[in-house]
Design a protein around this motif. Structure first.
Motif, PDB file in Angstrom:
ATOM      1  N   TRP A  38       0.861  -1.177   0.000  1.00  0.00           N
ATOM      2  CA  TRP A  38       0.000   0.000   0.000  1.00  0.00           C
ATOM      3  C   TRP A  38       0.894   1.222   0.000  1.00  0.00           C
ATOM      4  O   TRP A  38       1.487   1.571   0.991  1.00  0.00           O
ATOM      5  N   PRO A  39       1.060   1.855  -1.155  1.00  0.00           N
ATOM      6  CA  PRO A  39       2.141   2.813  -1.289  1.00  0.00           C
ATOM      7  C   PRO A  39       1.879   4.208  -0.756  1.00  0.00           C
ATOM      8  O   PRO A  39       2.769   4.848  -0.236  1.00  0.00           O
ATOM      9  N   PHE A  40       0.705   4.733  -0.864  1.00  0.00           N
ATOM     10  CA  PHE A  40       0.546   6.142  -0.552  1.00  0.00           C
ATOM     11  C   PHE A  40      -0.316   6.352   0.687  1.00  0.00           C
ATOM     12  O   PHE A  40      -1.469   5.976   0.743  1.00  0.00           O
ATOM     13  N   CYS A 128       8.120   7.856   3.641  1.00  0.00           N
ATOM     14  CA  CYS A 128       9.214   8.480   2.896  1.00  0.00           C
ATOM     15  C   CYS A 128       8.969   9.977   2.807  1.00  0.00           C
ATOM     16  O   CYS A 128       7.848  10.432   2.528  1.00  0.00           O
ATOM     17  N   HIS A 130       9.945  12.004   0.645  1.00  0.00           N
ATOM     18  CA  HIS A 130       9.846  12.531  -0.711  1.00  0.00           C
ATOM     19  C   HIS A 130       8.377  12.771  -1.044  1.00  0.00           C
ATOM     20  O   HIS A 130       7.880  13.874  -0.920  1.00  0.00           O
ATOM     21  N   CYS A 133       5.518   7.586   0.185  1.00  0.00           N
ATOM     22  CA  CYS A 133       5.385   6.123   0.120  1.00  0.00           C
ATOM     23  C   CYS A 133       5.852   5.502   1.436  1.00  0.00           C
ATOM     24  O   CYS A 133       6.482   6.160   2.259  1.00  0.00           O
ATOM     25  N   CYS A 147      12.866   3.106  -0.274  1.00  0.00           N
ATOM     26  CA  CYS A 147      11.573   3.509  -0.834  1.00  0.00           C
ATOM     27  C   CYS A 147      11.567   3.192  -2.325  1.00  0.00           C
ATOM     28  O   CYS A 147      12.321   3.806  -3.097  1.00  0.00           O
ATOM     29  N   PRO A 148      10.739   2.235  -2.724  1.00  0.00           N
ATOM     30  CA  PRO A 148      10.756   1.808  -4.120  1.00  0.00           C
ATOM     31  C   PRO A 148      10.081   2.785  -5.077  1.00  0.00           C
ATOM     32  O   PRO A 148      10.212   2.642  -6.287  1.00  0.00           O
ATOM     33  N   CYS A 149       9.396   3.786  -4.559  1.00  0.00           N
ATOM     34  CA  CYS A 149       8.659   4.684  -5.461  1.00  0.00           C
ATOM     35  C   CYS A 149       9.605   5.448  -6.382  1.00  0.00           C
ATOM     36  O   CYS A 149       9.397   5.505  -7.592  1.00  0.00           O
ATOM     37  N   HIS A 150      10.646   6.054  -5.785  1.00  0.00           N
ATOM     38  CA  HIS A 150      11.596   6.802  -6.619  1.00  0.00           C
ATOM     39  C   HIS A 150      13.036   6.542  -6.193  1.00  0.00           C
ATOM     40  O   HIS A 150      13.932   7.279  -6.567  1.00  0.00           O
TER      41      HIS A 150
END
Ligand code: FES
Length: 185
Positions: A38-40, A128, A130, A133, A147-150
């Motif tokens: 669940w990323p955000f 995160c 940024h 996430c 953090c795999p998002c960016h």
């Protein structure tokens, strides 16, 4: 309102070398399963936010060395990592002047009731810095969180070391109620 979580361990996963405990608190259960997929955080519903409001109590004794407990506080994931001696040594050995957001490991820890700091337990908001996430534990170039998002890499103190995140992961307000119990919020 304060809620004690120490007897609600519901789920333990062993993801390779990563042990992960999810506490099914009243708040978290009401919010549904909080997962690493669940990323955000921004996607949390209002009901989850409401249910997770207030302060929570966490029994640190339930978190074994090398494990991470994850729970919800005011709609945000909170990580409690019981760090290994190697993780503590790595966090303390860093030249703070080289960090994007300079902070010693000690500055990220809260003293217990007797005024001593126990470096074993790191308590952080697991978001995160940024774009929000939820980073993955025991991952990244510094074996802390990734953090795999960016592609932000955090060290074993949750400090940003590489990638687009501007600051270290946040330390929530918390205090020790006894040797093992902390109250977050
Ligand atoms: S949200 Fe974590 S690197 Fe962008």
């Amino acid at each position: 309102m304060s809620e004690t979580l120490n007897k609600d361990v519901d789920h333990v996963e062993d993801e390779g070398k990563r042990d992960f405990i999810f506490l099914a608190t009243g708040a978290a259960a009401g919010a549904g399963v909080l997962s690493l997929a669940w990323p955000f955080v921004a996607q949390m519903g209002k009901a989850a936010d409401t249910l997770a409001a207030g302060s929570i109590e966490i029994n640190l004794a339930n978190v074994a060395e090398g494990q991470q407990l994850k729970t919800l506080w005011r709609g945000k994931p909170v990580f409690v990592r019981h760090r290994t001696p190697a993780e503590i040594s790595a966090a303390e050995a860093v030249d703070v002047a080289t960090l994007p957001d300079p902070q010693t490991d000690n500055e990220r820890l809260i003293p217990n009731q007797s005024g001593a700091v126990d470096p074993k337990y790191l308590v952080m908001v697991g978001v995160c810095t940024h774009f929000g996430c939820v980073p993955v534990g025991e991952a990244g170039d510094y074996d802390g969180w990734y953090c795999p998002c960016h592609g932000s890499h955090y060290d074993t103190s949750g400090r940003i070391r590489k990638g687009p995140a501007p600051t270290n992961m946040e330390i929530p307000p918390y205090e020790f109620l006894s040797d093992n119990i902390i109250k977050v919020g």
